[in-house]
Design an enzyme around this catalytic site. Structure first.
Site, PDB file in Angstrom:
ATOM      1  N   HIS A 120       0.840  -1.203   0.000  1.00 43.28           N
ATOM      2  CA  HIS A 120       0.000   0.000   0.000  1.00 43.28           C
ATOM      3  C   HIS A 120       0.877   1.255   0.000  1.00 43.28           C
ATOM      4  O   HIS A 120       0.656   2.179  -0.789  1.00 43.28           O
ATOM      5  CB  HIS A 120      -0.936   0.022   1.209  1.00 43.28           C
ATOM      6  CG  HIS A 120      -1.583   1.360   1.404  1.00 43.28           C
ATOM      7  ND1 HIS A 120      -2.632   1.802   0.619  1.00 43.28           N
ATOM      8  CD2 HIS A 120      -1.280   2.387   2.231  1.00 43.28           C
ATOM      9  CE1 HIS A 120      -2.964   3.033   0.990  1.00 43.28           C
ATOM     10  NE2 HIS A 120      -2.151   3.414   1.951  1.00 43.28           N
TER      11      HIS A 120
ATOM     12  N   HIS B 120       1.314   5.063  -2.525  1.00 41.55           N
ATOM     13  CA  HIS B 120       1.635   6.471  -2.246  1.00 41.55           C
ATOM     14  C   HIS B 120       2.818   7.022  -3.018  1.00 41.55           C
ATOM     15  O   HIS B 120       2.824   8.189  -3.396  1.00 41.55           O
ATOM     16  CB  HIS B 120       1.945   6.643  -0.753  1.00 41.55           C
ATOM     17  CG  HIS B 120       0.739   6.623   0.127  1.00 41.55           C
ATOM     18  ND1 HIS B 120      -0.087   7.712   0.272  1.00 41.55           N
ATOM     19  CD2 HIS B 120       0.201   5.653   0.907  1.00 41.55           C
ATOM     20  CE1 HIS B 120      -1.073   7.416   1.106  1.00 41.55           C
ATOM     21  NE2 HIS B 120      -0.915   6.160   1.511  1.00 41.55           N
TER      22      HIS B 120
ATOM     23  N   GLU C 112      -5.837   9.483  -0.003  1.00 46.56           N
ATOM     24  CA  GLU C 112      -6.180   8.067   0.017  1.00 46.56           C
ATOM     25  C   GLU C 112      -7.241   7.677  -1.020  1.00 46.56           C
ATOM     26  O   GLU C 112      -7.133   6.626  -1.642  1.00 46.56           O
ATOM     27  CB  GLU C 112      -6.666   7.634   1.416  1.00 46.56           C
ATOM     28  CG  GLU C 112      -5.600   7.679   2.497  1.00 46.56           C
ATOM     29  CD  GLU C 112      -4.544   6.568   2.393  1.00 46.56           C
ATOM     30  OE1 GLU C 112      -4.727   5.624   1.606  1.00 46.56           O
ATOM     31  OE2 GLU C 112      -3.511   6.679   3.085  1.00 46.56           O
TER      32      GLU C 112
ATOM     33  N   SER D 212      -4.109   0.745  -4.620  1.00 43.41           N
ATOM     34  CA  SER D 212      -3.531  -0.470  -4.048  1.00 43.41           C
ATOM     35  C   SER D 212      -4.597  -1.522  -3.750  1.00 43.41           C
ATOM     36  O   SER D 212      -4.283  -2.567  -3.183  1.00 43.41           O
ATOM     37  CB  SER D 212      -2.715  -0.140  -2.790  1.00 43.41           C
ATOM     38  OG  SER D 212      -3.535   0.409  -1.785  1.00 43.41           O
TER      39      SER D 212
HETATM   40 FE    FE Z   1      -2.209   5.258   2.961  1.00 43.28          FE
END
Ligand code: FE
Ligand code: PHE
Length: 271
Positions: free
Chosen positions: A122, A127, A168, A187
């Site tokens: 993730h 990111h 997010e 993700s």
């Molecule tokens: Fe995150």
């Protein structure tokens, strides 16, 4: 001089890249192969460019030292390894210094589709690609500084919603249609498709006050996404001092996760 930072209060650890077992790398490969195919044509160009530029690839869990060589040159960001979620002030302090705290562990094979806490897939696949984009990179630094300030003002729950609905779970409207930039989406196998193609969730134009009033769910796909038109728009909308906004929010009621309210501008899937 010994500062807090040097006493280990920053939660930074070694990634310990040499300690990953071959089964850890195999889990990365399986996740990477699946997700890198799925994000083509679904993630925004900035994300896909970052993924390519960083050389986040299929061969195994990336070595942060390598990623940092490239990321440092691109936007002066770096990745630091942490053991898991870190306290808010530690997290914000890292972002404010253009350091992204990434967990170093990878999920077990039984949890390929669902995790309650971020793992290295993730954090790195989700990111890090966006951190190679200069505007987004500046936004996240500003967010870190804003987080430290929101802590002082007791406004963290409101500010956290901004992170949730942009970093997010953000969507962006492009000339080619809606695209994903949120790391929680890119993700996730299920949500990558759902957020763009399902008729279930609402998609509305980004509005800072609206975001800060909207609660969110952490246990399921999002019932509502906020759509930006550009990263410049996001950066500019969040640049003003939030102090008066936080004061105003104290008198406002929260909006439930999937609800629509007057003034919402819905964005159709085909745009
Ligand atoms: Fe995150
Ligand atoms: N402008 C915000 C403030 O003054 C800081 C911030 C910027 C917060 C970008 C989040 C994102 O508090």
């Amino acid at each position: 001089m010994a500062t807090r930072k040097h006493l280990g209060n920053d939660f930074v650890i070694e990634q310990g890249w040499d300690r990953y077992a071959s089964r850890d790398h195999a889990i990365w490969r399986a996740l990477f192969e699946r997700q890198s195919r799925l994000v083509q044509g679904r993630a925004c160009r900035e994300y896909l460019d970052g993924l390519g530029a960083l050389g986040v690839a299929a061969d195994g869990i990336p070595d942060f030292r390598r990623l940092n060589d490239v990321l440092g040159k691109a936007t002066r960001w770096s990745i630091v390894a942490v053991p898991g979620l870190v306290p808010d002030e530690v997290f914000f302090a890292h972002l404010a210094e253009r350091r992204f705290p990434a967990t170093n562990w990878i999920r077990p094979p039984e949890q390929m589709d669902y995790l309650e806490e971020p793992d290295v897939f993730h954090d790195v696949f989700g990111h890090v690609p966006m951190l190679a984009n200069p505007v987004f990179a500046d936004y996240l630094e500003a967010y870190g500084k804003g987080g430290l300030k929101a802590l002082r003002l007791g406004a963290l729950p409101h500010l956290a919603r901004l992170y949730w609905y942009t970093v997010e779970f953000g969507l962006i409207r492009t000339g080619e249609g809606l695209r994903i930039y949120g790391s929680g989406i890119v993700s996730s196998r299920g949500e990558t498709v759902y957020c763009l193609e399902s008729a279930e969730p609402k998609r509305i134009a980004f509005d800072l006050r609206r975001v800060m009033r909207t609660r969110y769910r952490i246990d399921d796909f999002q019932p509502l996404y906020f759509v930006i038109d550009s990263f410049e728009q996001l950066f500019e909308a969040t640049a003003p001092d939030f102090t008066p906004l936080f004061a105003w929010l104290k008198g406002q009621s929260d909006i439930e996760p999937g609800a629509l309210v007057p003034g919402d501008r819905e964005i159709a899937i085909g745009t």
